[in-house]
Design an enzyme around this catalytic site. Structure first.
Site, short mmCIF file in Angstrom:
data_model
loop_
_atom_site.label_atom_id
_atom_site.label_comp_id
_atom_site.label_asym_id
_atom_site.label_seq_id
_atom_site.Cartn_x
_atom_site.Cartn_y
_atom_site.Cartn_z
N GLU A 28 6.35 64.38 45.20
CA GLU A 28 5.78 64.03 46.88
C GLU A 28 5.12 65.19 47.30
O GLU A 28 4.07 64.83 48.00
CB GLU A 28 7.07 63.48 47.54
CG GLU A 28 7.49 61.98 47.01
CD GLU A 28 6.52 60.94 47.15
OE1 GLU A 28 5.20 61.15 47.47
OE2 GLU A 28 6.73 60.16 46.18
N HIS B 124 -0.94 59.86 43.17
CA HIS B 124 0.51 59.86 42.16
C HIS B 124 -0.03 59.50 40.73
O HIS B 124 0.93 59.65 39.86
CB HIS B 124 1.08 58.74 42.83
CG HIS B 124 2.38 59.23 43.80
ND1 HIS B 124 3.13 60.30 43.50
CD2 HIS B 124 2.58 58.78 45.08
CE1 HIS B 124 3.92 60.36 44.63
NE2 HIS B 124 3.49 59.45 45.34
N HIS C 6 -3.06 58.95 48.79
CA HIS C 6 -1.85 59.46 48.35
C HIS C 6 -1.31 58.49 47.25
O HIS C 6 -1.08 59.34 46.33
CB HIS C 6 -0.70 59.18 49.45
CG HIS C 6 0.50 59.62 49.17
ND1 HIS C 6 1.04 60.92 49.51
CD2 HIS C 6 1.59 58.95 48.47
CE1 HIS C 6 2.25 61.04 49.10
NE2 HIS C 6 2.62 59.96 48.41
N GLU C 7 -1.46 57.49 47.08
CA GLU C 7 -1.00 56.44 45.73
C GLU C 7 -1.82 56.81 44.70
O GLU C 7 -1.58 57.18 43.57
CB GLU C 7 -1.00 54.95 46.10
CG GLU C 7 -0.18 54.65 47.37
CD GLU C 7 1.23 55.39 47.48
OE1 GLU C 7 1.88 55.53 46.31
OE2 GLU C 7 1.66 55.64 48.63
N GLU D 164 3.29 53.71 44.42
CA GLU D 164 2.48 54.04 43.11
C GLU D 164 2.68 53.52 41.86
O GLU D 164 2.52 54.11 40.84
CB GLU D 164 2.50 55.71 43.01
CG GLU D 164 3.55 56.35 42.57
CD GLU D 164 4.81 56.51 43.80
OE1 GLU D 164 4.66 56.13 44.77
OE2 GLU D 164 5.70 57.38 43.47
N ASP E 224 18.61 56.95 47.83
CA ASP E 224 17.99 56.41 49.04
C ASP E 224 18.54 57.29 50.30
O ASP E 224 17.61 57.39 51.22
CB ASP E 224 18.37 54.91 49.34
CG ASP E 224 17.68 54.01 48.43
OD1 ASP E 224 16.55 54.44 47.65
OD2 ASP E 224 17.89 52.74 48.14
N TYR F 147 8.13 65.39 51.03
CA TYR F 147 6.55 65.51 51.23
C TYR F 147 5.98 66.65 51.99
O TYR F 147 5.32 67.52 51.45
CB TYR F 147 6.29 64.17 51.91
CG TYR F 147 6.58 62.85 51.41
CD1 TYR F 147 7.99 62.47 51.41
CD2 TYR F 147 5.58 62.19 51.01
CE1 TYR F 147 8.39 61.09 50.71
CE2 TYR F 147 6.10 60.65 50.52
CZ TYR F 147 7.02 60.42 50.48
OH TYR F 147 7.55 59.26 49.89
ZN LIG Z 1 4.29 59.45 47.35
#
Ligand SMILES: [Zn+2]
Length: 642
Positions: A313, A294, A290-291, A266, A369, A377
């Site tokens: 998320e 954001h 979705h993006e 995003e 990470d 999410y």
């Molecule tokens: Zn996302």
């Protein structure tokens, strides 16, 4: 509210950067940036005189006071945790408000992927793109690399004249010189460092509205513009749901070469997306929704630290599903999509260590990470949806608008969210008894699950049941023609089939019959092909090995390649093949993706040698001491983070 962010070596609680002036010269031959980052700062503690920044594998060339050009003393201290990088500490003159750092990146930068011409569609020129989330911005520029610090920026990017630069900002102008072009960018809405992004290559665009354009390599631009043609419509629906206008000016979308490691990223003003969304039927455009979502949840209202990643998320997944339900003008689509998400979450729980199964992630100073998964999410979505079910749709949607208004351009923690929610719904008996601590801190599947409307998934689930009967009871093959089905209906069928055959994989004869009917192994839709590959690996179907290896070595989207590498590695038929395919193709993947697959396959991958950075830091410091900075050194306190 700012929490101590242990994934950063910066000190915004003392001195905070507020604006970046960034000059970057892109050197495709050496595959490095030669750059200067000039920061404006604000003293939070009036007495503070040391600015701490994050760096990783950067070669610092000089640090100076831009007011008079005088050199400033600095020190580089490598953290014992490699992913945290090297702390750059700069001693500031009294009252200094700006500092300039000249540096270059090295080939070990984890944020930048340099693609040779062979990895582009055009095959003529090299290409580069960056990916900074979560803590990779420090390998691209010295910065306070934590989401809790937001800044505006101006950037000046010098590239060869054949190339176009695009950035997560608004283009101010382009200057042309003999054999280079300089692109000037600005970002006037404060953003966290993980949202600074750039791509350079032979890139062109096609406008789809006054504020939206689709960028990609020339060969793909028409296909991409058609696939993402609904972006303006999504944007307008998103504005209505959020209750506040889109603040970023432009909304452009860049379709990247196949090694882009995520579905989408995003980056403000310029969403990055994977070409695996090019299904040629607009069926995977929910990633774009979705993006776009954001732009409010994440980019404007931001998690204070990566521990609270679900605030980025979970909200965005909720918002994305609201956008898609409005596009279809049918709320059942939200539940339909959520059913698929719930299956993804169940799969994730089998893979993720217990430590990272809770909504609030105890990342501490570990690598974010490693904590990244669908938990933020889908568990995040289920939490928000359970709150919506309590208070009712209309009340919850207006709460969302109040939330966005209240936290725009700010950052927040899970506790801040809880306080705001309880204050908003004060006196509402429906909010009594929410299991906040269970949701926030306990591992595993959600403590309560909203009942989903299953009317849209019924046909898919019924078909899955019929194929299980073929497999186990020698029933006749179903004659359902799925040609008219949408790709979410088909993926729902495959999800449902996987769930039903988790302990007893399908027979090869059943798989063959299914593929003869539906041709899944030839699907152009990555979501469908991915699921069919998973099912085939579970059944040890050797006839699919070539398809699987081609799929995981021709694109590098982690959502697809990581589970398939893992499954192949755990299978009888593919253990050695997985390692072999990865080692042969590791340079194809983005560094973040290569790191994660290597860890999944329990391999260690040698990194490019750039230890020069650390040896030089010592000599720089010794030099500073030699020129009379001994007294200064004595006043330096380098606190090591716990
Ligand atoms: Zn996302």
């Amino acid at each position: 509210m700012t929490e101590q962010d242990q994934t950063s070596l910066g000190n915004p609680q003392e001195i905070r950067v507020t604006h970046l002036e960034w000059s970057v010269n892109v050197d495709f031959e050496a595959t490095i940036f030669r750059a200067t980052a000039t920061y404006q700062m604000e003293r939070v503690n009036a007495k503070a005189n040391v600015l701490n920044l994050d760096t990783s594998h950067l070669m610092i060339e000089s640090v100076s006071n831009p007011e008079d050009g005088s050199a400033l003393q600095y020190k580089l201290v490598k953290n014992e945790k490699e992913h945290l990088g090297t702390q750059l500490s700069i001693l500031l003159p009294p009252g200094a408000k700006r500092v300039a750092i000249a540096y270059r990146t090295t080939t070990a930068s984890s944020a930048i992927q340099w693609l040779p011409p062979s990895q582009t569609a055009g095959k003529r020129h090299p290409y580069l793109f960056t990916q900074c989330q979560a803590i990779h911005a420090r390998s691209m520029l010295p910065c306070q690399d934590q989401p809790g610090v937001k800044m505006t920026f101006d950037a000046h990017v010098t590239v060869p004249s054949w190339a176009v630069s695009v950035m997560s900002g608004v283009l101010v102008r382009k200057d042309e010189a003999a054999d280079v072009s300089v692109f000037h960018w600005t970002q006037k809405v404060p953003v966290s460092s993980y949202l600074i992004a750039m791509a350079v290559g032979e890139i062109t665009k096609k406008d789809i509205s006054d504020r939206c354009a689709i960028w990609s390599e020339p060969a793909l631009v028409d296909v991409a513009a058609d696939e993402f043609a609904q972006s303006e419509e999504f944007l307008q629906i998103a504005e209505t749901i959020a209750g506040t206008p889109y603040v970023w000016g432009r909304y452009d979308l860049l379709c990247l070469p196949p090694s882009f490691p995520y579905g989408g990223m995003e980056n403000p003003c310029l969403t990055f997306v994977t070409p695996t969304l090019l299904a040629r039927d607009r069926s995977l455009a929910d990633v774009v929704a979705h993006e776009i979502a954001h732009s409010w949840t994440g980019n404007l209202v931001t998690n204070a630290t990566w521990d609270h990643f679900w605030l980025n998320e979970g909200w965005t997944t909720w918002f994305q599903r609201k956008i898609m339900a409005r596009i279809h003008n049918d709320d059942r689509f939200l539940d339909f999509d959520a059913i698929g998400g719930y299956k993804t979450l169940q799969d994730t729980m089998k893979e993720m260590p217990t430590q990272y199964q809770s909504l609030v992630l105890p990342i501490g100073d570990n690598d974010p990470d490693d904590a990244y998964s669908s938990v933020a999410y889908e568990k995040g979505f289920n939490f928000l949806y359970s709150l919506e079910k309590r208070v009712g749709k209309a009340s919850f949607e207006s709460f969302f608008q109040a939330y966005v208004k209240s936290f725009a351009s700010k950052t927040l923690t899970s506790e801040d969210f809880k306080d705001f929610f309880l204050e908003h719904f004060k006196g509402n008996s429906a909010v009594a008894g929410i299991q906040w601590d269970k949701w926030f801190y306990e591992p595993g599947m959600p403590p309560e699950v909203p009942t989903f409307d299953r009317t849209l998934s019924e046909a898919s689930e019924k078909l899955a049941e019929e194929w299980v009967d073929v497999d186990q009871k020698f029933a006749p093959e179903p004659k359902t023609d799925i040609k008219g089905w949408t790709s979410p209906q088909i993926t729902c069928f495959l999800d449902s089939l996987q769930a039903r055959t988790a302990s007893k994989p399908l027979k090869l004869s059943t798989l063959k019959a299914m593929d003869d009917q539906y041709n899944f192994s030839q699907s152009q839709n990555a979501e469908i092909l991915f699921r069919f590959c998973e099912i085939s690996i579970a059944s040890e179907d050797q006839s699919m090995l070539m398809v699987i290896v081609y799929f995981i070595t021709s694109q590098g989207r982690m959502k697809f390649v990581r589970p398939l590498y893992r499954a192949l590695h755990e299978s009888e038929m593919g253990r050695d093949l997985a390692v072999d395919a990865f080692l042969k193709n590791k340079d194809f993947y983005h560094p973040i993706c290569a790191k994660m697959i290597a860890s999944d396959l329990k391999l260690t991958v040698a990194k490019p040698n750039d230890d020069v950075v650390d040896s030089s830091s010592d000599s720089y410091w010794k030099m500073a001491v030699l020129v009379g900075a001994v007294a200064v050194a004595a006043t330096f306190i380098f606190s090591r983070r716990k």
